[in-house]
Write an enzyme that holds these catalytic residues in place. Structure first.
Site, PDB file in Angstrom:
ATOM      1  N   LYS A   1      16.652 -29.436 -14.721  1.00 52.40           N
ATOM      2  CA  LYS A   1      16.083 -29.600 -16.056  1.00 52.40           C
ATOM      3  C   LYS A   1      17.110 -30.179 -17.032  1.00 52.40           C
ATOM      4  O   LYS A   1      16.747 -30.784 -18.033  1.00 52.40           O
ATOM      5  CB  LYS A   1      15.581 -28.254 -16.595  1.00 52.40           C
ATOM      6  CG  LYS A   1      14.318 -27.758 -15.916  1.00 52.40           C
ATOM      7  CD  LYS A   1      13.677 -26.631 -16.689  1.00 52.40           C
ATOM      8  CE  LYS A   1      14.452 -25.351 -16.622  1.00 52.40           C
ATOM      9  NZ  LYS A   1      13.775 -24.250 -17.345  1.00 52.40           N
TER      10      LYS A   1
ATOM     11  N   LYS B   1      29.277 -25.359 -16.299  1.00 57.03           N
ATOM     12  CA  LYS B   1      28.670 -25.481 -17.626  1.00 57.03           C
ATOM     13  C   LYS B   1      29.726 -25.702 -18.709  1.00 57.03           C
ATOM     14  O   LYS B   1      29.457 -26.351 -19.717  1.00 57.03           O
ATOM     15  CB  LYS B   1      27.831 -24.245 -17.937  1.00 57.03           C
ATOM     16  CG  LYS B   1      26.561 -24.162 -17.095  1.00 57.03           C
ATOM     17  CD  LYS B   1      25.659 -23.016 -17.516  1.00 57.03           C
ATOM     18  CE  LYS B   1      24.370 -23.018 -16.709  1.00 57.03           C
ATOM     19  NZ  LYS B   1      23.451 -21.929 -17.136  1.00 57.03           N
TER      20      LYS B   1
ATOM     21  N   LYS C   1      20.688 -31.738  -6.824  1.00 57.23           N
ATOM     22  CA  LYS C   1      19.479 -30.945  -6.960  1.00 57.23           C
ATOM     23  C   LYS C   1      18.726 -31.349  -8.225  1.00 57.23           C
ATOM     24  O   LYS C   1      19.337 -31.623  -9.253  1.00 57.23           O
ATOM     25  CB  LYS C   1      19.849 -29.461  -7.032  1.00 57.23           C
ATOM     26  CG  LYS C   1      18.657 -28.511  -7.041  1.00 57.23           C
ATOM     27  CD  LYS C   1      19.135 -27.071  -7.066  1.00 57.23           C
ATOM     28  CE  LYS C   1      17.967 -26.099  -7.178  1.00 57.23           C
ATOM     29  NZ  LYS C   1      18.414 -24.697  -7.262  1.00 57.23           N
TER      30      LYS C   1
END
Length: 328
Positions: free
Chosen positions: A198, A113, A195
């Protein structure tokens, strides 16, 4: 017989998609009679990345409506908003004081992140796993449904619980991972090596649960496959295998039946069949969602009741933890 307790959390950011549903939410719904389920909309986790306050608030209620539309039954389960139970953040601070910096530094999600948001590397992002541990440990959780990408965080949760129990006396139940046998890892339609996520901004990456039938059909038609033109459950055909997994979950058919159904047929026919199965499967969810969003007062009442139910458990655990470390 006392049911084992399961805790699950989901962030109210982006659009909840097929991967969330097949990998997590559907399993939550299907297990409601078997377990004592606590489902949490983890909005406090969401603010480790800058959010528009009005949008975050709207997405929180949207997610609650989607989860209820998917089949979360408040007579069988508890659904609440994380920030409505103050003990989550309070326990996270105590856990922060009992987690070595080295353990936190090894968390791969922080590194991932940080690379995606280099201008917003904050302390909350670094401490994210401590809050996740608090979410779980507050409720004396037996099982936590996790994907492969969350296993490291659960291992940290187990480590801090064991360390706390050793240093201060038996306080926390040590949670075990629960990994679904099917649908635990739904991949992106545009890139089946990644994967479904969102946070992925590409338009054909995933199927949102609230996508229209036309949008769903269009995305499946563009799904990445291969040149073999064989519809079979071969993990090496990653694109086709991903679509087959989706089709099998929605139809309930066996691998043998599905392979026979599409023997000698091209990928175009198969993709349309997958799209139609998904459209039909999501139709009742979308219809229930449309009704729920017209009842804001009902949503608020449901979430308030859920918070009051879990708060009793959270307060009991937190009070004991405070006593153990000498805060009261």
């Amino acid at each position: 017989m006392i049911k084992k307790r399961v805790f699950s959390g989901i962030q109210p950011t982006g659009n909840i998609h097929l991967g969330n549903y097949l990998g997590a939410v559907k399993n939550w719904v299907d297990s409601q009679d078997e377990f004592d389920n606590i489902f949490c909309i983890v909005n406090s986790h969401a603010i480790t990345i800058k959010q528009d306050p009005a949008l975050l608030r709207a997405k929180t209620y949207e997610l609650a409506a989607v989860l209820l539309a998917c089949g979360i039954d408040m007579k069988k389960s508890k659904l609440f908003i994380q920030s409505e139970v103050d003990e989550h953040a309070a326990l996270a601070w105590i856990l922060d004081c009992n987690i070595p910096m080295g353990d936190m530094s090894r968390m791969t999600q922080f590194k991932d992140k940080s690379q995606k948001n280099p201008k917003n590397i904050n302390i909350g992002l670094f401490n994210y796993p401590a809050l996740m541990a608090a979410d779980i440990l507050l409720y004396q959780t037996d099982f936590v449904p996790v994907g492969e990408d969350q296993k490291q965080h659960l291992e940290l949760t187990r480590d801090v619980a064991e360390r706390f129990n050793r240093d201060y006396g038996e306080t926390f139940k040590i949670p075990e991972p629960m990994i679904p046998k099917m649908g635990a890892r739904i991949m992106g339609l545009d890139d089946p090596t990644k994967k479904m996520s969102k946070s992925e901004g590409k338009p054909n990456h995933g199927i949102a649960l609230l996508d229209t039938p036309d949008e769903i059909l269009k995305k499946f038609k563009k799904a990445t496959t291969d040149s073999e033109n064989l519809v079979r459950f071969n993990p090496e055909q990653i694109g086709i295998f991903n679509l087959l997994t989706i089709y099998q979950i929605f139809t309930g058919h066996s691998q043998e039946v599905i392979e026979a159904e599409f023997e000698g047929k091209g990928y175009g026919i198969f993709k349309v069949a997958v799209a139609e199965a998904v459209i039909e499967g999501l139709k009742p969810i979308q219809e229930r969602y449309a009704k729920l969003t017209k009842e804001q007062g009902y949503l608020e009442e449901v979430l308030s009741h859920g918070a009051s139910e879990v708060r009793k458990i959270a307060q009991k655990t937190y009070k004991e933890v405070k006593e153990r470390v000498g805060l009261i």
